[in-house]
Design a protein around this motif. Structure first.
Motif, short mmCIF file in Angstrom:
data_model
loop_
_atom_site.label_atom_id
_atom_site.label_comp_id
_atom_site.label_asym_id
_atom_site.label_seq_id
_atom_site.Cartn_x
_atom_site.Cartn_y
_atom_site.Cartn_z
N TRP A 257 56.66 7.23 -43.08
CA TRP A 257 57.11 8.05 -44.07
C TRP A 257 56.46 7.29 -45.37
O TRP A 257 56.76 6.27 -45.59
CB TRP A 257 58.53 8.13 -44.19
CG TRP A 257 59.09 8.77 -45.42
CD1 TRP A 257 59.58 7.90 -46.10
CD2 TRP A 257 59.24 10.13 -45.67
NE1 TRP A 257 59.87 8.73 -47.38
CE2 TRP A 257 59.78 10.26 -46.86
CE3 TRP A 257 59.02 11.36 -44.99
CZ2 TRP A 257 59.98 11.37 -47.47
CZ3 TRP A 257 59.20 12.56 -45.60
CH2 TRP A 257 59.65 12.66 -46.94
N THR A 258 55.83 8.08 -46.16
CA THR A 258 55.25 7.29 -47.37
C THR A 258 56.41 7.56 -48.32
O THR A 258 56.59 8.63 -48.72
CB THR A 258 54.23 8.23 -48.03
OG1 THR A 258 52.97 8.35 -47.08
CG2 THR A 258 53.40 7.59 -48.95
N GLY B 73 57.06 13.82 -54.80
CA GLY B 73 56.37 14.76 -54.20
C GLY B 73 54.94 15.48 -54.99
O GLY B 73 54.03 15.49 -54.27
N HIS B 74 55.08 15.45 -56.26
CA HIS B 74 54.04 16.23 -56.70
C HIS B 74 52.77 15.17 -56.95
O HIS B 74 51.60 15.64 -56.91
CB HIS B 74 54.45 16.24 -58.37
CG HIS B 74 53.28 16.74 -59.29
ND1 HIS B 74 52.79 18.00 -59.16
CD2 HIS B 74 52.65 16.14 -60.16
CE1 HIS B 74 52.09 18.13 -60.06
NE2 HIS B 74 51.52 16.88 -60.72
N GLN B 75 53.02 14.04 -56.82
CA GLN B 75 51.92 12.87 -56.55
C GLN B 75 51.38 12.81 -55.05
O GLN B 75 50.16 12.63 -54.97
CB GLN B 75 52.39 11.55 -57.13
CG GLN B 75 52.47 11.27 -58.51
CD GLN B 75 51.18 11.37 -59.33
OE1 GLN B 75 50.13 10.89 -58.59
NE2 GLN B 75 51.10 11.90 -60.49
N ILE B 76 52.43 12.66 -54.29
CA ILE B 76 51.93 12.44 -52.86
C ILE B 76 51.50 13.47 -52.26
O ILE B 76 50.63 13.32 -51.47
CB ILE B 76 53.04 11.74 -52.55
CG1 ILE B 76 53.34 10.30 -53.07
CG2 ILE B 76 52.93 11.37 -50.85
CD1 ILE B 76 54.54 9.37 -52.58
N VAL C 238 56.17 20.89 -55.42
CA VAL C 238 55.93 20.73 -54.06
C VAL C 238 56.90 20.93 -52.98
O VAL C 238 58.20 21.00 -53.29
CB VAL C 238 55.43 19.29 -53.96
CG1 VAL C 238 55.61 18.69 -52.63
CG2 VAL C 238 53.93 19.22 -54.52
N LEU C 239 56.70 21.66 -51.73
CA LEU C 239 57.63 21.72 -50.86
C LEU C 239 58.55 20.85 -50.61
O LEU C 239 58.08 19.69 -50.44
CB LEU C 239 57.00 22.56 -49.42
CG LEU C 239 56.74 23.74 -49.37
CD1 LEU C 239 56.22 24.08 -47.88
CD2 LEU C 239 57.64 24.75 -49.71
#
Lengths: 313, 377
Positions: free
Chosen positions: B219-220, B227-230, B258-259
């Motif tokens: 898991w990152t 989330g927006h970045q990854i 992001v979801l």
């Protein structure tokens, strides 16, 4: 005397010692689950009571089925318990070990169990006659059912030593060469007629038939071997007879093999033989289309079942 | 068999290319002036080669049985090659296999086969103490490694390890199944996480059944909080109640967040505590397999069981996947009759105005958004 009642009590206590030791009750070696069990025959009840008329008495049937098959089941359990093979079916054990001489004992017992069960599954206390469809098919290969009977019994009689004799149907035959649809196959001792176990078919007595110079490219009749690739599912096994002595010795005596075979012929259930063949007449084909043949999916934990959940592991 | 095949192959090659290449090669070499005499010899040699190939063909035909398609007398159409008896032979083979496999000894067909947990996972109704015991779900860790918060799940001690009470396991697992099927029924996005070796297949299978997402690699950190970045490059889509994608929302989706998953199922919480913490920060409920050394407060719905046994993990993942499958099936059934089991998202784009293959009839009707804030918990 005052002492004698006491001594009598002590001897009584010694006699009442339990026969099973407590350490054996919980010993895993003595409490082993039996995975292979004796299969149930359709006519087991009738056979148990009256035997197979003309062929086996109730005691003879008990010896040939209950005792012998039970013995094979027991030996298979002992040979496979605790190994990764313990849940394999007899059929799978045969195919897996046909080319393994180190596992000869396992193959032999599995092959005998399969062949003996196949033999008994085609017997009936009140057998029906051969159907017209089957008769016509037999006539193509053997000219008449009577001729088939004579050939069959003569082949079985000629075999010196224990074994099985089978009626097999060839699936892939060259119609141009007018090869027969049915033929008789012999398997000596514990040979298996199953197509995948051809390595251990043992269809000939090596002392008489497979002697040096009788096979191979330099023999008198080279090229007689089958051209079908090894492992090809080329035959259907319809009918078989067990010619081991323990089957007929008790009821027919030392020289009674022929009379046993004559009695056996009268007890054959030809409907079962035909169903083994999976006959493709119109009616049966429709019936087959309605049936479904599960391939190794019986009793899955995850499958939707109509019956309540069985034991799941 | 092998010899025959080579003859057919070579025979076909020869039969298919008798004249073309030969004449072509000759045409480049032959002088036009000398053509008449050459053509006679050419014709003669062509005839010879054809005769040879014909004889070779007849040799080949003798060896093999040619399947000539039957021609129907009425319609004069050639029958399908598949009707040459292959289907019959196959059904015969299956019949034969079923018959011969059952001969010999009577054997229990319900024995454990490891691959069946992945190909035919158990249903929530198959949860029994026997199944959990056979899957080694009761085996905890050394008593000195326990987390005392788990004392309520422990049955006792044997051979230096804690034994998890299977009644507790079964009850918690059934509750988790109810949660998963409920979330799936309401159109929630379920994430199945299992990062240990060998857990990939069961995680993927469970996610497939539940219509969710899977993760079997590391898991990152920040996938939810950042989330927006990854995950910003990941594609999102807008679907209707029947899960059909609706085109025309690309611009708006680019601006949206992001979801995030609506439910996270974690098969090894000890290694994924960062993910569970992120879920906690974002009020995402979590289900986790809690061993005797794990912290049960890390997850919302703990399942006290052995997380070190692959068989146990596959059973749990399978059962939760099936629960998700049931929930999805219920949601789709309701959608077919027009009942939407969730609150649809409101989106800005007005599809009635756009020209490219859009659904007419308002922007905010019957559109399932891709944001977790649509009341999906």
């Amino acid at each position: 005397m005052i002492l004698s009642p006491l001594s009598r009590q002590q001897t009584a206590l010694r006699i009442c010692r339990p026969l099973i030791r407590t350490q054996d009750l919980y010993n895993p070696k003595t409490q082993r689950r039996r995975i292979h069990k004796l299969p149930q025959l359709g006519h087991a009840g009738a056979f148990q009571r009256d035997g197979i008329p003309g062929m086996l008495s109730p005691e003879g049937y008990d010896m040939a089925w209950n005792q012998y098959q039970g013995h094979l089941v027991d030996r298979l359990n002992r040979l496979t318990a605790g190994t990764p093979l313990e849940n394999s079916t007899t059929h799978d054990l045969i195919l897996a070990h046909a080319r393994q001489p180190n596992a000869a004992s396992l193959f032999n017992h599995a092959s005998m169990a399969w062949s003996n069960h196949q033999f008994f599954s085609t017997l009936s206390p009140d057998p029906p006659k051969m159907s017209p469809h089957l008769t016509s098919k037999i006539n193509d290969s053997f000219s008449s059912p009577e001729s088939l009977k004579q050939t069959f019994i003569a082949t079985a009689n000629a075999m010196f030593g224990p074994g099985f004799v089978w009626l097999v149907r060839h699936k892939y035959r060259n119609d141009y060469l007018m090869e027969n649809e049915f033929s008789i196959l012999t398997t000596y001792i514990a040979g298996s007629p199953l197509p995948g176990a051809h390595y251990r078919r043992q269809e000939q007595d090596h002392n008489t038939m497979m002697a040096a110079g009788s096979f191979g490219s330099a023999s008198l009749f080279p090229g007689k071997e089958s051209k079908i690739a090894y492992g090809g599912a080329d035959i259907d096994i319809l009918l078989g007879v067990n010619t081991w002595q323990h089957v007929w010795l008790m009821d027919h005596g030392v020289g009674g093999k022929k009379s046993f075979l004559e009695g056996w012929w009268k007890a054959i259930d030809w409907d079962v033989v035909e169903s083994n063949w999976h006959s493709t007449t119109g009616k049966e084909r429709n019936a087959e289309n309605r049936r479904s043949y599960p391939l190794g999916r019986v009793g899955d934990v995850g499958r939707r079942r109509q019956t309540p959940a069985e034991g799941v592991y | 068999m092998i010899l025959r095949r080579t003859i057919i192959r070579h025979g076909q090659r020869i039969a298919n290319s008798p004249t073309k290449s030969w004449t072509r090669s000759l045409a480049t070499e032959v002088d036009i002036d000398t053509l008449p005499s050459s053509t006679d010899s050419i014709a003669a040699s062509l005839e010879n080669s054809l005769r040879e190939t014909k004889s070779l063909e007849s040799e080949v035909e003798k060896e093999t049985v040619q399947y000539v398609p039957h021609i129907d007398n009425r319609s004069h159409a050639a029958q399908n090659l598949l009707e040459d008896g292959t289907a019959e032979r196959y059904s015969h083979h299956r019949f034969n296999q079923a018959r011969t496999k059952s001969l010999g000894t009577s054997i229990d067909p319900n024995h454990y086969q490891p691959h069946k947990l992945l190909t035919y996972p158990p249903y929530p109704s198959d949860i029994t103490l026997e199944l959990l015991l056979a899957s080694q779900a009761h085996l905890g860790h050394k008593t000195s490694h326990w987390n005392p918060m788990n004392s309520r799940y422990i049955f006792g001690i044997r051979q230096g390890i804690h034994i998890i009470s299977l009644e507790q396991t079964a009850a918690h697992l059934r509750r988790a199944c109810r949660v998963v099927s409920g979330v799936a029924e309401r159109g929630g996005l379920i994430l199945f996480v299992g990062t240990r070796a060998g857990q990939d297949r069961c995680v993927v299978k469970a996610a497939q059944m539940a219509g969710g997402c899977h993760l079997f690699e590391r898991w990152t950190p920040g996938s939810i909080t950042n989330g927006h970045q990854i995950l910003g490059q990941c594609r999102t889509k807008v679907v209707d109640e029947l899960d059909r994608e609706i085109q025309g929302f690309d611009e708006e989706l680019r601006e949206r967040q992001v979801l995030k998953p609506d439910l996270v199922v974690c098969l090894n919480p000890m290694e994924n505590w960062v993910m569970l913490h992120e879920c906690g920060l974002n009020t995402i409920p979590t289900i986790g397999v809690i061993d005797t050394n794990a912290n049960p407060t890390w997850v919302t719905y703990p399942i006290p069981a052995n997380d070190d046994s692959l068989r146990c993990v596959q059973v749990i993942a399978g059962v939760l996947g099936r629960a998700g499958q049931e929930g999805q099936a219920r949601r789709k059934e309701m959608a077919k009759i027009g009942v939407i089991t969730y609150t649809p998202d409101t989106l800005r784009t007005d599809l009635s105005v756009s020209t490219q293959g859009a659904r007419t009839g308002g922007s905010a009707e019957d559109i399932k958004g891709s944001d977790s804030g649509g009341g999906h918990t």
